[in-house]
Design an enzyme around this catalytic site. Structure first.
Site, PDB file in Angstrom:
ATOM      1  N   GLY A   1       0.837  -1.193   0.000  1.00 18.69           N
ATOM      2  CA  GLY A   1       0.000   0.000   0.000  1.00 18.69           C
ATOM      3  C   GLY A   1       0.870   1.241   0.000  1.00 18.69           C
ATOM      4  N   CYS A   2       0.293   2.342   0.392  1.00 15.62           N
ATOM      5  CA  CYS A   2       0.989   3.631   0.398  1.00 15.62           C
ATOM      6  C   CYS A   2       2.337   3.513   1.105  1.00 15.62           C
ATOM      7  CB  CYS A   2       0.120   4.670   1.098  1.00 15.62           C
ATOM      8  SG  CYS A   2       0.899   6.272   1.274  1.00 15.62           S
ATOM      9  N   PHE A   3       3.384   3.940   0.430  1.00 11.82           N
ATOM     10  CA  PHE A   3       4.722   3.739   0.992  1.00 11.82           C
ATOM     11  C   PHE A   3       5.034   4.623   2.191  1.00 11.82           C
ATOM     12  CE2 PHE A   3       6.253   5.726  -3.307  1.00 11.82           C
ATOM     13  CZ  PHE A   3       5.752   6.985  -2.999  1.00 11.82           C
TER      14      PHE A   3
END
Length: 166
Positions: free
Chosen positions: A11-13
């Site tokens: 997902g979002c880093f």
């Protein structure tokens, strides 16, 4: 010190980096784009790359297995191409192994996660050989360090533990 490299996508880093960087034995992290076909990927042009994190760690302090267990604790590996409000292939769950040993450990860890039933569905995490890792722009590095109230859908689940490996 024995340094090792891990490349993960969950997902979002931003949230991944914020949590993983604080783990004992992690020596450095950087966020970027991996697992896709676009050369010199950027935030605005990353094709089907996943938002990923490159982790360098001292494997005398923390094992690859421990890195993977924490990875499975901080994101939902049972949702395909989604984490929190973020949807699409950029937010898929993936392990990009750098050696045959890492691949084998990833497969074992996924089997253990599935067997424990800690998530509502089966793990959909991809296991692929590492490929190019395109470092994200400077404004994405250490994002939650500079913006402590920024968006994240990652959090440690303190009661989430895999049974001891025999």
């Amino acid at each position: 010190m024995a340094n090792e490299r891990a490349v993960l996508a969950g997902g979002c880093f931003w949230g991944m980096q914020d949590l993983i960087r604080k783990r004992p034995g992690v020596t450095s992290t950087r966020v970027g784009y991996t697992g896709g076909e676009v050369a010199n990927a950027t935030y605005r042009n990353h094709g089907n790359h996943a938002e990923g994190i490159e982790i360098l760690f001292n494997n005398e302090i923390v094992s690859y297995r421990q890195i993977l267990e924490f990875f499975f604790q901080i994101h939902d590996p049972s949702t395909e191409n989604r984490q929190g409000n973020d949807t699409g292939a950029s937010y898929r769950s993936a392990i990009y192994y750098v050696s045959d040993e890492q691949r084998a450990e990833a497969v074992r860890t996924i089997a253990d996660v599935d067997a424990c039933g800690l998530w509502p569905g089966k793990v959909v995490t991809e296991v692929e050989p590492v490929s190019d890792f395109w470092e994200a722009e400077v404004e994405h590095q250490d994002y939650l360090e500079t913006r402590p109230n920024g968006y994240t859908c990652h959090f440690a689940r303190p009661d989430w533990k895999l049974p001891a490996v025999s």
